[in-house]
Each structure stands twice: as C-alpha cells, then as structure tokens.
Design an enzyme around this catalytic site. Structure first.
Site, mmCIF file in Angstrom:
data_model
loop_
_atom_site.group_PDB
_atom_site.id
_atom_site.type_symbol
_atom_site.label_atom_id
_atom_site.label_comp_id
_atom_site.label_asym_id
_atom_site.label_seq_id
_atom_site.Cartn_x
_atom_site.Cartn_y
_atom_site.Cartn_z
ATOM 1 N N LEU D 64 0.853 -1.341 0.028
ATOM 2 C CA LEU D 64 -0.080 0.088 -0.001
ATOM 3 C C LEU D 64 0.907 1.367 -0.084
ATOM 4 C CD1 LEU D 64 -2.761 0.225 2.466
ATOM 5 C CD2 LEU D 64 -2.339 2.115 0.815
ATOM 6 N N GLU D 66 1.662 4.396 -2.756
ATOM 7 C CA GLU D 66 1.446 4.918 -4.046
ATOM 8 C C GLU D 66 2.912 5.560 -4.533
ATOM 9 O OE1 GLU D 66 -0.687 5.435 -1.691
ATOM 10 O OE2 GLU D 66 -2.572 4.436 -2.497
ATOM 11 N N PHE D 89 -8.332 5.391 -5.938
ATOM 12 C CA PHE D 89 -8.980 6.419 -6.530
ATOM 13 C C PHE D 89 -7.963 7.662 -6.902
ATOM 14 C CE2 PHE D 89 -11.461 3.626 -3.590
ATOM 15 C CZ PHE D 89 -12.989 3.816 -4.218
ATOM 16 N N ILE D 93 -3.690 9.825 -5.170
ATOM 17 C CA ILE D 93 -2.646 9.829 -6.148
ATOM 18 C C ILE D 93 -1.616 10.649 -5.725
ATOM 19 C CG2 ILE D 93 -3.301 12.041 -7.517
ATOM 20 C CD1 ILE D 93 -2.464 9.937 -10.033
ATOM 21 N N HIS D 135 -12.714 10.477 -1.780
ATOM 22 C CA HIS D 135 -12.701 9.233 -2.694
ATOM 23 C C HIS D 135 -13.313 10.042 -3.873
ATOM 24 C CE1 HIS D 135 -12.244 6.578 0.626
ATOM 25 N NE2 HIS D 135 -12.041 5.629 -0.316
HETATM 26 C C1 LIG Z 1 -3.121 6.645 0.218
HETATM 27 C C2 LIG Z 1 -4.122 5.661 0.213
HETATM 28 N N1 LIG Z 1 -4.400 4.710 -0.759
HETATM 29 C C3 LIG Z 1 -5.294 3.738 -0.839
HETATM 30 C C4 LIG Z 1 -6.429 3.945 -0.016
HETATM 31 C C5 LIG Z 1 -7.681 2.811 -0.401
HETATM 32 N N2 LIG Z 1 -7.770 1.868 0.840
HETATM 33 C C6 LIG Z 1 -8.515 2.247 1.987
HETATM 34 S S1 LIG Z 1 -8.460 1.259 3.190
HETATM 35 C C7 LIG Z 1 -7.138 0.502 2.327
HETATM 36 C C8 LIG Z 1 -6.387 -0.837 3.119
HETATM 37 C C9 LIG Z 1 -5.764 -0.175 4.435
HETATM 38 O O1 LIG Z 1 -5.245 -1.379 4.909
HETATM 39 P P1 LIG Z 1 -4.860 -1.418 6.636
HETATM 40 O O2 LIG Z 1 -3.855 -0.171 6.817
HETATM 41 O O3 LIG Z 1 -4.512 -2.733 6.818
HETATM 42 O O4 LIG Z 1 -6.153 -1.051 7.414
HETATM 43 P P2 LIG Z 1 -7.621 -1.769 7.624
HETATM 44 O O5 LIG Z 1 -8.326 -1.226 6.400
HETATM 45 O O6 LIG Z 1 -7.146 -2.931 7.467
HETATM 46 O O7 LIG Z 1 -8.017 -1.321 8.968
HETATM 47 C C10 LIG Z 1 -6.827 0.994 1.147
HETATM 48 C C11 LIG Z 1 -6.014 0.424 0.267
HETATM 49 C C12 LIG Z 1 -6.325 5.051 0.637
HETATM 50 N N3 LIG Z 1 -7.640 4.955 1.703
HETATM 51 N N4 LIG Z 1 -5.532 5.772 0.995
#
Ligand SMILES: Cc1ncc(C[n+]2csc(CCOP(=O)(O)OP(=O)(O)O)c2C)c(N)n1
Ligand SMILES: Cc1ncc(C[n+]2csc(CCOP(=O)(O)OP(=O)(O)O)c2C)c(N)n1
Ligand SMILES: [Mg+2]
Ligand SMILES: [Mg+2]
Lengths: 356, 331, 356, 331
Positions: D64, D66, D89, D93, D135
């Site tokens: 995770l 970017e 989304f 970015i 979003h």
């Molecule tokens: C910068 C960013 N990239 C992508 C996302 C989309 N997104 C929302 S929750 C998530 C996963 C997060 O995982 P984690 O940190 O393990 O927390 P959890 O949701 O498991 O509590 C993603 C990729 C986002 N919110 N922010």
C-alpha cells in the site's frame, strides 16, 4: 525476529489470566466496564452494517473482531489526550466520547460527524492511509513544548506501514521524543492484500528498531493486554520517554467495507473459526464466568441500555435537519474568499429560481 | 542598513527574515520548522540568527522529510501553534503535496471550523539563478486549484514582510512563494516592527491607459522593464503586481482591463494550466466586451523547467513582454 | 543496537589488513587499480571545485573524502548492472564508465551530461532526495522477471533515510526479493543537519531490520571493505536472495555544495583531522608502502595521465557546441504535442526577428 | 454480452478490463501493478480475472504505497516494461505526485530521449457515487500543468478501450482518468481485439449551430442531457467530448466555437485553476473575435469536494448547464 517480539497476552483464549502481575488491577469493576464497552461497540457496528444494507447510511467500514484493540486502547487515554483515528476506528472514538449520533452522521456523509464533543480532542478519521501519523507526531511535540502531561494516540492498520508517512511520522516522533503511541491494528489484511504481501517482516513491532523506540507485539483480541500495554506506553510518553510502537494482532471478521466481498480473497471459514476461539468478547465472558462475575441479568440490562442508546441515535440521525448545502461553502476559510462567496450566491440564486 | 528612523533598507530575503523575527517576538505560538533553517540559518539565510535568538524549540531543524515535517506542522497547528515551515525549494514540495492537499487545506471544511490549520508554508521558487536541475520550478497553479489554501507571492521587500506577517496571522493555511531570483536583487525601505499587507489585494506598480500588464513575483521586474521600454515607444501600461495568487484581486484586474481593453499576462510557469488562465477567466467573466484584442500570455513553455544552460530561453524576458504589448496594441 | 552492527573494516587506518579472509584477493593489481580510481576521482573533484570558483561550471557538489565509497562500490558492479546515483555520486558514475566530459557538462547545466555511454545503465542523478530508491527497486524487479543475472545499486545519503521514499523503496524491494543493493553513504551530515538530528538510531544499518533484509555497517573510507561487501551483496542479489542495505560510514571534507559554508554548522578542524587519520586514499598508500608496492614513479605517471584526461575533458566541455535551445522543446515527448510545437515555432520566429 | 460477431456490449469498467486483457496478451512487456488489483480484481473489478489468466508476475498486488509502486513502475519502465499502475481513487494519487512530476514526466527531457518512461497511470475519479470522503476528487488540472505527461479521460466504453490501448502503446507517460460515476452507467458496442483511439483528438457527440458545449469524462452525459433539453427549446448545441485533456484538441474546439460563437464549458472540478480555463485560453488564442458572448463555465465550486450528503449540490447538473446555455444564447 519474531522471537524477539513475542505476542504479549494477559488474558488467554480460555479466559484465564496468564500474567499474574496484572491480577490485582483486573477488578470486577474494570472488567465490567470493559465488557460493557466491548458489547456496545459490537452492537453499534452490527447496527451500522444493517443500516447500510437498508440504505439508511452510506458505505460503512465495519470493525467487528477488533473491539478489544479499540476499546482497550481508548480506555487507556486521559481526557486531555489526543486521538488520531482511521476510518475503521469509530469503536475507539465512541469509547473515548464521540457520540453515536455523530458516528452515524459521519457515515451518512455529513460533516457534523467530524465535530468532536466539546473538549475532546478527537480528530476526524484519516481516510488517506497513514497520513495521520505525522499529525500525531506534531500534536505530541506541541504538548511537549507546552509542558503538559497530555499524550497522543494514533491508529493505523498493517497496510499503512507501507506508506512513506508511516516512516516519516515515526522518525519525526523518535527524533523529538514526542509523547505519542503508535497503535497498529494488525488485522492481517489491507483490503485483499495479506500481510505477507505487504511486508517481508513477520512482525510490525520490529519496525520500531528502525527508530530506536520500544516496539511491542500484543494480542489485540485481549482487551486487558491492550489496556495495560497502552497505558504503560502512554505513561512513558507522559514521562518524557518518547514514542512507542504497539502492534496489536487482530482480525476483522467481515468485509473491508460494505462494498467489499472478502470471499474473493480469503476463506471466510477462518473468521468463523476465530469467532469461536479468539473472539475478544467471548474471552472476557469466559473470564467473568471463571471469576463468578457473570450475571446474565446485568448483561441483558446492558444490552437493553445499548439498544436504547442505538435506537435513540438512529432516530436522532434520521430526524436530523437536512444537510445544508451552504455548509459546503461556509467552512472552507474563516472568511470566504470572493470566489466562494460569488459561487455560493450565484448557486443559491439559481436554485431559488429553479424552485419557483 | 537603517535609512531613517523606524525604517530599514532591506532585500526580499532580509525582509522575510525580519518578518519571521518580528512574529517570533510578537507571538509565542509562532514556530519555524524546516531543513537547515536552524544552525545554518537556511540555505538562503532567510532564517539567519533566529535559532540563536529564539532557541531550538521555536526554530526547529527537522529531519529531511517534507511530508513528515509538513504533516507534523499540521498536527502542531491543530494543537495551538502557528507553524511556519520552509520548503527548501518549491521543486521539493511535491512529497508534501498529499499533506497539503488533503489535510491542511481541508481540515476546516471537514470539521465545520472545529479544527483549523493556521500554517504557513514558505518556499523559494523560480528560475534564473543558474541553480541545479529541479531547483527552479514555479508551479503556483498546482496550489491555486487546491481549495482551502491561499497562495501569496510578493515581488518586493515591503510586500514580502507585510504579506508574510499577514500570512502568519491568517487563520488558514497560506502558501508563501518567495521569488528566489529577486531575493537579493534590490532593496526597499521596510518599516521596523509589525505591519501587514492585506492578502487578496494586488497592487498597481505603474499607471498607463493603453495596456494592462499583469505579473507576479519574479516576473514583476520583467513586466516593469517592458513597460518602461513601451513608454519609450509611446505606449503607456498599467502594471499590476498580483501579490496574492489565490484569491485573485478581481476588482483591480477588471478595473484596469476595462480601462485599457488590452491585456498582457506574464507568467514564469508553463503555459498550459497556468495562473494566467485564471486571470483570463476573471477577464472573461468581468470585462469581456471591453476587450479590444485577445489577451496575450507571455509564459514559460510546456516543457519541464530546463537545465540552467537553457533557462534564459525558457524565462519570459522584457523583450518578449514588449513584443506582446506591441502585439495587443497593433491588433 | 550499535553492537549488533559493528563497523566492518578490511583495511584499517594504518593500512593493515584486519580481515585475513580477504588477504588473498587483495592482489597488487587490484590494489593499484583501486588506487588509480581513487586518485582519479579525487583529482576530478578538486578540478571541478576550482572550475566552479572560476565560473566555468555552475554550482558543484563535491565528494572529497567519500572516494572509497564510490570507487569501491562502483568497481563491484558488472557491466550489465544498473546504477541509480545522487547528485554527489559522479565519482561512482565515472568509475562505472561515465566520461569526464559528461560529468562536466552536467555541472554546466547541460542535458548532455545525463546521457550515459552506450550500453551503460547509469541513470541520471536524482536531485530530489531518496526518490530514486523506488526506481531501483522497480528496475531490479524487472531484471528478475526477465531472468537475468543483472543487479542494481542505488546510492543515497544519511539524510535520505528520513524520506518516505527510502522506506517505500526498501519495503517494495524486500517484498519482491528484488536484486538491489541499497548503498548508503553516511557522511553524517545532510547539509547542516547532523545524523543525531536526522534520526534517533545510532546506525543506519539497523533500519534493515524493518524489512527483514541484511543490514551491514562498513567503514566507508576503506575501499576494500566497500568493494568486498558490495560484491557480496551484489552476489546475493544475483542469486535471488534479495536486497541488502549497506551503511558506509564516511565524511565529506568540504562543503555540501559550492554554495554552502560548512563552518556555519560544524568545526572544520574535524575534516582536517580526518584527512590525516581516516583518509581513504592515504590508507591505501600506507598499505602499498607496507607491501612494498609503492612506486613513486608509477604514481606520478598515473597523476600525469589523469591530469591529461582532465585537461582534455575540460577543453572538450569548453569547446562543446553551444546549448541548443531547441533541445528544451524536442525531448519532452517522443512526438511534440501541438502546444510545444507551436510554442517552439513562435519563440524561434520571434528570436529570429530579434536577431535581424 | 456479445451482440454481433467481433463486438461486445460493455460498460466502461468492462471496456477497461478488456483493454488490459488485450494488451497483456498482445505485448509481453505489459505489466499491471497496484493495490488489490490481483486476487481481488480491483476494488471496481477493472482487473477482474487478469491475475488468474496472466499470473502473479504480470498482475502484481503491491504494498500500500502509491509513491513506492509508482516509483517502482518508473524503474520497470526504464528497464523495458510498460507498466500500468492503478491508483485506487484519484484522491489517493497525491503521495505519488513527486514521482510523477519529477521523474515520470521529466526523464525523457532530462536524458535527451535516452531513458523513457512508457508508464500508464489509471485512476478512477470523480463524485456522484456516494463514496466516503476524499474518494471523489477530479483534479485533472493538477496534471495538465505538468509538462511531460499526457492526460486522457474517456467518457464511453468504446473510447475507454481504444484510448487505454493507445495509452499503453504511447512511448510516454499517460495519466488515464476513468469516470467512476459512468463505470457501469451504460453499455456500448466495443470491438473485440486491439484498436486504438488517437490521443489528442476530441469527438463531437452531437451537432448544432447555436452553441458549443464542451465536456469530458463524467460531465459528457450531463452535457448531452442539457443539449437534449436545449433542443426542446429550439437551441441546437455542438457537444464536444474532449477525451484527451492534454494536449487539448485545439482544432475541434476552434472549429466549433468559430461556428457557434457561444461556448459553455462543463467541468466537475473546482472553478479556479480548472481545465476549463485552458479551454478558455484556446478560445482566446484561436477564436477571440468569433465570440458573441463571454464563455460560461459550469463547474464544481472552489471548495473541497464535499462529503456525499452535499455532493448533488457540488456537481454540475443538466439543469445548471441548460441555464448556462440559455445565458450565452440570451447575451
Ligand atoms: C493513500 C491511500 N491509498 C489507498 C487507499 C484505499 N484504501 C482504503 S483502506 C485500504 C487498506 C488499508 O489497510 P490497513 O492499513 O491494513 O487498514 P485496515 O483497512 O485493514 O483497517 C486501502 C488500500 C486509501 N484510503 N488511501
Ligand atoms: C526532496 C528534497 N528535499 C530537499 C532537498 C535539498 N537538499 C539537497 S541535498 C540535501 C541534504 C541531503 O543529505 P544526505 O541525504 O545526507 O546526502 P548528502 O548530501 O550528505 O550526500 C538537501 C536537504 C532535495 N534535494 N530534495
Ligand atoms: Mg489491515
Ligand atoms: Mg549526508
């Protein structure tokens, strides 16, 4: 490395205290309070999922299974402390004082949901992953420079550890000995991505070594381990000993959000199994039963109270005044710029014209 | 250099230093953060002497992490401070873009004014000083499209001090762009102590009825020079120094364009997506039928700011501006 | 932690080999080659500083004192490997094959300086700190997926470890076992900021623990330690064993850049002292003297050759065709967009008009 | 759903999926990277089935981060691959902004074409689907001001597939914006196999002599609806779907505006600094004296994209566009 960061438990799956040192502090009163918060947060979460299904709120982020993390850590805070949550931490927020109605309003797409109760320093949830960690470091420095004894807690997930902001936040806090607890809820998935794909390390706690701060791995489904270890980390913070990284290992039973289908990427049998074995609420029940503190009637009463609270909050949310479109314009700057003022005026005028 | 009582003759970078010193004295909640701003006094010496005077807790050398210290400054702003962060060069602000865009600029709106971020982000910007690559960006337009943050860009020492103090006192985040090329280019009398220049107001630097020339920051001297040359040819220009880039001074622009009917906008940044197009929009909305010629834009090109061997050809010059002035006059 | 990451030395300050295991590999030929590169890079660096003072090139970034890091690591590379340098690593770039003329052109603000010699995968220096680390991770993954035995080296400073991109690059590389060596030149300052202000840890090597990859702390002024340890890390990479983090502890004698005044933030006596004690070139001289390999005549000859090379490059740079302003427009896209084509045409036309 | 031989009726998101599958088959150097794009098939299912078909080395679930995976993709692009990264989304970015701005967009220029970055960045964008906050951004203008990268934004399934294939084949970086709100809103016949839609060319979606309505992405259906309503009132509109946002299709814009003399631009993003102002600049430069009325811009407001309870009031609607059409007609 895993061996250097063994998972700390106070209460095991069977409901037995495995760390005698804490025995005395685990009073009936504390246990009942914890239990109350645990079932309250779970009941609210389930209600929200069903409200979303009925179209009464928008996309919702459930936390069922992670209640011990959120309740235990939030109860460890002092009133003057700061909380920097994510989108999944409304369990912690509610435990720390955010009202149910505000929680519901947030998920209904209303900014009212971002305003904390008077005097409570609950910052609105951070949606972009990990971006709140530097804020927490900064807010903590500010407390330190003001000379208070307030501390800061910041929540984030396992996925969040991959973002640069995780690193920058921890590094900043470590350099300035900021009074902040970095509370990681390692639910082992970032949406569909398992921890093994997120990082090569087997623990998150060991990442503390990169900042020369204590790192700690705890059973995140053990509300006592969470409570005591967070309290200790907050104490360290208040005493000027700097930040701590806590990895609370847990599991979300359900979907990432109500728009997610977990069966696409993992076997939901695992969630079923965990509900039986490692559930954070069941083990407190088992403990209370062992201690002879279990009181069916009291539990029924608590459930009744929480139900009433929920029903009232839902009712409040639903008869809340309609979203006021002006709000969108009015809170961007302390004084609206002419651009915003003109756009608002033109839009309102046109809208009035349309309604005629 | 003190020229008369209560007034000093300062360069822009000295005026910035003076503003910071003034506000560190004036308000306990002001705190400076950034790379090399303490012991080193900033790579341009904008914070020279401040660490010695105000100490390590108010003039903070941070780790090398723009997202980290900008994010931390947001946390400090939430918690009662008025941080002023220095981005060493505007070209290095992009790692902090997320923090500025999503958090600094949106916090007030998200929380109905409950949480606010009175943060100032200072950044030297622009080309023309033979700096190594990536040190010469002038991407103000990436921030004027970001609702919730104001963008300020002084062209003179007096304005630099007054606007920076206004930015620090502003309850909302302000990006404060400092024209690197003008840092030490000239001096101006600057009052001692505290005064402000209002954010949102441009300034007419020269009066003329024939053509309106609009510029900001390091392009103001270029526009002024072109206007002087034009005068020799009998063309009299209004020269507007925008000073604030968001929100623009609509009234000043409209008043001048309605008078002259001819406009030249001078912009250092790339043509497409530049601030000149926002000015164009203001003219379109307020003064369309007053126009006697299409607006001429003299801008940097749609190319990455080049290495310094090529920068003289990238940057708008008085000659190019003069050419544009003649073009709108002869239309 | 410091104890877990002791500083590896092969050749000590007195010029004695302290790791007998490498004794045999340290042939006269290898030593002379190293020595040649060391003095070549130093002479070029000094020449550049003086060219800058004379206004014949622009702001320049000197590396004097860090030659062992750059030469030792660059010599460890295979021809097919990738190099991702910073603005301070033209010593490494030249050692790996970039011409002196290109080096000079770069510092004269010419894009010609960014074009590597045919077949050499030397990416232009990264000016924004730490941003090249993810590129290196990606380029390394690509080699792995292509099934080659090529590896990647990426350079960065101590200050760079604070940026998010440092973390994201290492994490990405560790997850995908990318064949990349993260080569840190810890010269203990990021412009004016000392390492103690940059991070709480006493070593950079220990940050490897956050990614479950080997971390190694070496004497960056010991060209043999650098050479052998980098070679071993590259071998690991080629063998599919993934990334390595190397911290090479060193010191820049001079200013951060020719625009910097180090006396503002540190005592330059330290640099003087280090020139006498830990200098990377002096210790190879001492070693050669001990071994009886020291040959004044050969040294003079080498210096003469390097001088000639430098003079030729300077001459070449100075009679290089004037910067062609069209270049600014012509290389943005493979095919210029109409915007660029029109802007170029209009500008050229105007300029022609002006010249008439 | 196959409607006739060699043609399928697809939604936009299915067309994106089809384009990716086509190119993964066609070219060995194509590789997909992003969060949740593998096993999960993408949070919008744009990459559904691709991991199964092409394996873990070509459809890569990344950490995770970017900046990390965009930066890594730049490294892969330097090293012979054609990576297509998905930003989950557009609002997420910004952590990668630095990588795109400084590296992806500048590498060719810095190295005289020696190193190139044939990278595609896909990102769903825009409001209108009741998504959680942050979003719903539509900040294309932050990328059109970035020299060295093209920006593409299809409004229909046919264009989505053809433009995405063109983007993947393009030797330079392309930001590919997918209108989230239109992802499943309608279907269109899409040829099987490989075809391209030329980058840089807009498309006239409707012909009329009275007024020019210019839109892109999710605003195209809004513009079309408004044009239909206008027709009922006897006003005939040219509706231009820009399709490529950088570089704009200058000729198409100029031809239409010179015919109608009246222009309405429909933009989802904030007014100030938006792409509409670039269109305005094109009109100023090419068609100034053809104009019979000032250009009307129907845009989102200068406020952060609001929480979803407020988004209906933020988004341009056919009624607002119609109002603007009537305004330019009655000027
Ligand atoms: C910068 C960013 N990239 C992508 C996302 C989309 N997104 C929302 S929750 C998530 C996963 C997060 O995982 P984690 O940190 O393990 O927390 P959890 O949701 O498991 O509590 C993603 C990729 C986002 N919110 N922010
Ligand atoms: C993102 C970014 N921020 C700031 C700068 C300005 N800057 C150039 S070099 C430097 C210090 C780098 O220190 P370090 O990483 O230790 O490398 P060294 O210069 O010592 O080799 C700084 C702050 C930059 N180039 N990029
Ligand atoms: Mg998780
Ligand atoms: Mg350093």
């Amino acid at each position: 490395m895993e061996l250097d960061f063994p998972m700390v438990q106070v209460l095991n799956e069977e409901g037995a205290i495995v760390q005698p040192a804490y025995r005395e502090q685990i009073t009936k009163e504390l246990t009942m309070s914890m239990y109350r918060h645990l079932i309250r947060t779970r009941m609210v979460d389930r209600k929200c999922v069903s409200l979303q299904r009925q179209g009464r709120i928008g996309t919702y982020v459930p936390y069922e299974g992670q209640e011990a993390c959120q309740v235990g850590s939030a109860l460890a805070l002092n009133d003057g402390d700061w909380m920097f949550p994510t989108y999944r931490d409304h369990g912690a927020m509610m435990t720390f004082g955010r009202s149910l109605t505000q929680t519901l309003l947030y998920w209904k797409g209303r900014t009212e949901g971002c305003v904390p109760p008077e005097g409570k320093k609950i910052v609105p949830p951070s949606v972009p992953i990990a971006t709140q960690l530097p804020h927490a470091a900064g807010a903590a420095c500010a407390e330190k420079w003001k000379g208070t004894k307030n501390a800061v807690i910041v929540y984030f997930g396992d996925g969040a550890t991959s973002e640069g902001d995780f690193h920058e936040g921890l590094n900043f806090a470590s350099v300035f000995h900021a009074p902040v607890v970095f509370f990681n809820q390692n639910n082992q998935y970032a949406i569909s991505v398992p921890m093994t794909r997120q990082m090569k390390t087997k623990t998150i706690a060991q990442k503390a070594l990169a900042y020369d701060i204590p790192g700690l791995r705890i059973d995140g489904n053990d509300v006592f381990a969470v409570y005591f270890k967070t309290t200790e980390a907050l104490e360290r913070a208040r005493n000027g000993e700097g930040p701590t990284l806590i990895e609370a290992v847990t599991w979300r039973y359900g979907a990432h959000t109500t728009s997610d289908d977990p069966s696409r990427y993992r076997d939901q049998e695992e969630s079923k199994k965990r509900r039986e074995t490692t559930d954070p609420i069941k083990r407190v029940e088992r403990f209370m039963q062992r201690e002879g503190w279990w009181d069916e009637e009291w539990v029924n009463q608590v459930q009744g109270e929480v139900n009433a609270e929920i029903e009232q909050a839902v009712a409040e949310m639903e008869r809340y005044p309609k979203a006021n479109m002006s709000d969108m314009f009015d809170f961007v700057f302390a004084q609206p710029t002419w651009t915003i003022a003109e756009q608002k005026e033109a839009y309102l005028q046109w809208k009035r014209g349309m309604e005629r | 250099m003190i020229t008369k009582a209560g007034v000093k003759s300062l360069t822009i970078v000295q005026a910035v230093n003076d503003a910071l010193r003034t506000m560190l004295k004036e308000r306990e909640d002001v705190i400076l953060l950034g790379e090399d701003i303490g012991k080193n006094g900033g790579v341009f010496r904008a914070t020279e002497g401040l660490l010695e005077e105000f100490g390590e807790e108010r003039v903070v050398d941070t780790p090398l992490s723009e997202a980290g210290f900008t994010g931390a400054a947001i946390g400090m702003a939430l918690n009662g401070f008025r941080p002023v962060v220095e981005i060493q060069f505007l070209g290095f602000i992009y790692p902090a873009y997320e923090q500025i865009m999503t958090h600094a600029a949106r916090m007030r709106a998200r929380t109905r004014g409950h949480f606010t971020v009175p943060l100032v982000i200072r950044a030297p910007y622009g080309a023309g000083v033979r700096a190594p690559e990536i040190h010469s960006d002038s991407t103000e337009a990436l921030f004027t499209h970001m609702p919730g943050i104001k963008v300020v860009c002084p062209a003179s020492p007096y304005d630099a001090k007054g606007l920076l103090i206004a930015a620090i006192e502003d309850p909302d985040p302000v990006l404060f762009l400092e024209p690197m090329r003008s840092y030490r280019a000239f001096r101006e009398d600057v009052p001692e102590g505290k005064y402000t220049v209002e954010i949102g107001k441009g300034k007419k630097r020269r009066e003329g009825d024939d053509v309106t020339v609009i510029a900001w920051g390091a392009m103001v001297p270029v526009a002024m020079k072109a206007a002087e040359e034009a005068e020799k040819k009998g063309i009299y220009a209004d020269v507007i120094d925008l000073r604030t880039l968001y929100p623009l001074d609509k009234d000043l622009i409209a008043e001048s364009v309605q008078k002259t009917g001819r406009t030249v906008i001078v912009q250092e940044a790339h043509a497409t997506g530049g601030l000149a197009n926002d000015v164009l929009a203001v003219i379109n909305d307020t003064s369309f039928f007053y126009q006697k010629a299409p607006v001429e834009r003299v801008t940097g090109f749609d190319v990455p700011v080049p290495f310094f061997a090529y920068e003289d050809d990238y940057l708008p010059t008085p000659a190019r501006v003069l050419h544009a002035i003649e073009k709108v006059m002869n239309f």
